[in-house]
Scaffold this motif. Structure first.
Motif, mmCIF file in Angstrom:
data_model
loop_
_atom_site.group_PDB
_atom_site.id
_atom_site.type_symbol
_atom_site.label_atom_id
_atom_site.label_comp_id
_atom_site.label_asym_id
_atom_site.label_seq_id
_atom_site.Cartn_x
_atom_site.Cartn_y
_atom_site.Cartn_z
ATOM 1 N N ALA A 28 48.371 -14.118 24.258
ATOM 2 C CA ALA A 28 47.896 -13.740 22.857
ATOM 3 C C ALA A 28 47.877 -12.372 22.806
ATOM 4 O O ALA A 28 48.285 -12.015 21.630
ATOM 5 C CB ALA A 28 46.501 -14.524 22.630
ATOM 6 N N LEU A 29 47.225 -11.736 23.809
ATOM 7 C CA LEU A 29 47.169 -10.180 23.516
ATOM 8 C C LEU A 29 48.752 -9.504 23.748
ATOM 9 O O LEU A 29 48.883 -8.321 23.188
ATOM 10 C CB LEU A 29 46.533 -9.817 24.838
ATOM 11 C CG LEU A 29 45.884 -8.313 24.793
ATOM 12 C CD1 LEU A 29 45.141 -8.103 23.457
ATOM 13 C CD2 LEU A 29 45.151 -7.833 25.790
ATOM 14 N N SER A 30 49.617 -10.080 24.353
ATOM 15 C CA SER A 30 50.872 -9.650 24.269
ATOM 16 C C SER A 30 51.528 -9.874 22.916
ATOM 17 O O SER A 30 52.607 -8.998 22.373
ATOM 18 C CB SER A 30 51.965 -10.232 25.448
ATOM 19 O OG SER A 30 52.352 -11.508 24.758
ATOM 20 N N TYR A 31 51.283 -10.636 22.018
ATOM 21 C CA TYR A 31 51.576 -10.881 20.665
ATOM 22 C C TYR A 31 50.940 -10.148 19.571
ATOM 23 O O TYR A 31 51.533 -9.895 18.496
ATOM 24 C CB TYR A 31 51.552 -12.402 20.259
ATOM 25 C CG TYR A 31 52.190 -13.421 21.142
ATOM 26 C CD1 TYR A 31 53.307 -12.979 21.687
ATOM 27 C CD2 TYR A 31 51.774 -14.765 21.147
ATOM 28 C CE1 TYR A 31 53.988 -13.643 22.590
ATOM 29 C CE2 TYR A 31 52.729 -15.457 22.066
ATOM 30 C CZ TYR A 31 53.622 -15.184 22.725
ATOM 31 O OH TYR A 31 54.392 -16.204 23.314
ATOM 32 N N PHE A 32 49.565 -9.911 19.758
ATOM 33 C CA PHE A 32 48.827 -9.312 18.941
ATOM 34 C C PHE A 32 47.358 -8.548 19.315
ATOM 35 O O PHE A 32 46.775 -9.086 20.385
ATOM 36 C CB PHE A 32 48.490 -10.673 17.711
ATOM 37 C CG PHE A 32 47.597 -9.782 16.531
ATOM 38 C CD1 PHE A 32 48.400 -9.437 15.469
ATOM 39 C CD2 PHE A 32 46.281 -9.692 16.423
ATOM 40 C CE1 PHE A 32 47.671 -8.951 14.297
ATOM 41 C CE2 PHE A 32 45.658 -9.309 15.204
ATOM 42 C CZ PHE A 32 46.501 -8.981 14.112
ATOM 43 N N ARG A 33 47.277 -7.349 19.009
ATOM 44 C CA ARG A 33 46.094 -6.852 19.515
ATOM 45 C C ARG A 33 45.035 -6.464 18.360
ATOM 46 O O ARG A 33 45.244 -5.297 17.813
ATOM 47 C CB ARG A 33 46.559 -5.401 20.131
ATOM 48 C CG ARG A 33 45.539 -4.640 20.918
ATOM 49 C CD ARG A 33 45.963 -3.736 21.929
ATOM 50 N NE ARG A 33 46.910 -3.903 22.946
ATOM 51 C CZ ARG A 33 46.745 -4.482 24.123
ATOM 52 N NH1 ARG A 33 45.603 -4.486 24.460
ATOM 53 N NH2 ARG A 33 47.858 -4.575 24.825
ATOM 54 N N PRO A 34 44.152 -7.112 18.426
ATOM 55 C CA PRO A 34 42.783 -6.934 17.496
ATOM 56 C C PRO A 34 41.812 -5.949 17.840
ATOM 57 O O PRO A 34 42.288 -5.183 19.016
ATOM 58 C CB PRO A 34 42.281 -8.182 17.195
ATOM 59 C CG PRO A 34 42.492 -8.875 18.799
ATOM 60 C CD PRO A 34 43.759 -8.519 19.236
ATOM 61 N N THR A 35 40.783 -5.602 17.407
ATOM 62 C CA THR A 35 39.688 -4.645 17.802
ATOM 63 C C THR A 35 39.290 -5.084 19.207
ATOM 64 O O THR A 35 39.256 -6.329 19.306
ATOM 65 C CB THR A 35 38.618 -4.640 16.918
ATOM 66 O OG1 THR A 35 39.096 -4.313 15.479
ATOM 67 C CG2 THR A 35 37.602 -3.640 17.233
ATOM 68 N N ASN A 36 39.278 -4.063 20.046
ATOM 69 C CA ASN A 36 38.566 -4.570 21.448
ATOM 70 C C ASN A 36 37.129 -4.890 21.061
ATOM 71 O O ASN A 36 36.381 -4.495 20.407
ATOM 72 C CB ASN A 36 38.615 -3.098 22.443
ATOM 73 C CG ASN A 36 38.007 -3.349 23.443
ATOM 74 O OD1 ASN A 36 37.248 -4.145 23.813
ATOM 75 N ND2 ASN A 36 38.322 -2.847 24.717
ATOM 76 N N PRO A 37 36.702 -6.117 21.504
ATOM 77 C CA PRO A 37 35.698 -6.876 21.472
ATOM 78 C C PRO A 37 34.392 -5.842 21.743
ATOM 79 O O PRO A 37 33.292 -5.935 21.419
ATOM 80 C CB PRO A 37 35.675 -8.053 22.052
ATOM 81 C CG PRO A 37 36.774 -8.300 22.780
ATOM 82 C CD PRO A 37 37.596 -7.068 22.359
ATOM 83 N N ASP A 38 34.545 -5.098 22.842
ATOM 84 C CA ASP A 38 33.599 -4.109 23.407
ATOM 85 C C ASP A 38 33.130 -3.282 22.469
ATOM 86 O O ASP A 38 32.148 -2.713 22.599
ATOM 87 C CB ASP A 38 33.919 -3.558 24.638
ATOM 88 C CG ASP A 38 34.226 -4.615 25.924
ATOM 89 O OD1 ASP A 38 33.649 -5.720 25.876
ATOM 90 O OD2 ASP A 38 35.055 -4.285 26.580
ATOM 91 N N ASN A 39 34.088 -2.958 21.547
ATOM 92 C CA ASN A 39 33.731 -1.980 20.550
ATOM 93 C C ASN A 39 32.963 -2.559 19.054
ATOM 94 O O ASN A 39 32.559 -1.854 18.315
ATOM 95 C CB ASN A 39 34.917 -1.452 20.042
ATOM 96 C CG ASN A 39 35.587 -0.508 20.847
ATOM 97 O OD1 ASN A 39 34.789 -0.017 22.032
ATOM 98 N ND2 ASN A 39 36.995 -0.306 20.869
ATOM 99 N N ILE A 40 32.761 -3.857 19.203
ATOM 100 C CA ILE A 40 32.041 -4.649 18.166
ATOM 101 C C ILE A 40 30.557 -4.660 18.319
ATOM 102 O O ILE A 40 30.264 -5.442 18.949
ATOM 103 C CB ILE A 40 32.758 -5.761 17.709
ATOM 104 C CG1 ILE A 40 34.288 -5.541 17.407
ATOM 105 C CG2 ILE A 40 32.390 -6.398 16.472
ATOM 106 C CD1 ILE A 40 35.021 -6.793 17.017
ATOM 107 N N ASP A 41 29.976 -4.030 17.784
ATOM 108 C CA ASP A 41 28.204 -4.091 17.920
ATOM 109 C C ASP A 41 27.567 -4.254 16.525
ATOM 110 O O ASP A 41 28.737 -4.142 15.658
ATOM 111 C CB ASP A 41 27.689 -2.636 18.827
ATOM 112 C CG ASP A 41 28.091 -1.396 17.903
ATOM 113 O OD1 ASP A 41 28.186 -1.541 16.490
ATOM 114 O OD2 ASP A 41 28.067 -0.286 18.516
#
Length: 173
Positions: A28-41
């Motif tokens: 999935a990551l090779s197809y689309f790169r959303p926001t890094n979940p570690d940055n979502i607080d």
């Protein structure tokens, strides 16, 4: 019934789960790169709202005008849709005018087709006559969906990251 909505604080938790699923799935990551979940607080939505608002108005330097939607079905976060209404160099040769993705746990349920169909309606409403989808050559599902909606293969290009993308135009009439 699935619908595309503007980003909103009510679905940030679902967005973070979606991002986590993609970041934990190499395919999935090779197809689309959303926001890094570690940055979502807890402050992420408010911290990023102004930037997304400016992107819609074309006020971010070196960024095409773009609109970001979340796909929600019966209160559940399913995926996202991005529309870029300018055909900049980056749009033409990298990100395309449309980007969409489905939460990994929701793959194979027809959501990709619904997201693209609704997204094409938004593109029409914004006055676009055609859109460009640049699809990873290994993403057979997205290629099938694009072709189902009239996508016409133009060519293959290689990105700066050495990724091979298949470029498809869809005419909006």
């Amino acid at each position: 019934m699935l619908r595309l909505i503007k980003r909103c604080p009510e679905y940030v938790s679902g967005y973070k789960d979606y991002c986590s699923e993609i970041y934990n799935n190499q395919k999935a990551l090779s197809y689309f790169r959303p926001t890094n979940p570690d940055n979502i607080d807890d402050d992420w939505f408010l911290r990023t709202k102004d930037w997304y608002d400016k992107k819609e108005k074309g006020l971010i330097e070196d960024q095409p005008v773009s609109f970001h939607y979340w796909a929600i079905d019966d209160g559940k976060f399913i995926g996202e849709f991005q529309l870029r209404t300018e055909f900049t160099e980056k749009v033409l040769n990298d990100i395309g005018s449309i980007g969409y993705a489905v939460k990994v746990s929701e793959w194979g349920k027809g959501y990709g087709s619904v997201i693209l169909r609704l997204g094409l309606e938004i593109a029409r409403e914004k006055g676009m006559e055609k859109v460009l989808l640049n699809i990873n050559e290994n993403n057979a599902a997205s290629i099938r969906i694009c072709e189902k909606f009239g996508g016409v293969f133009k060519d293959k290009i290689k990105t700066e990251e050495n990724e091979i993308l298949r470029r498809y135009w869809i005419k909006l009439q």
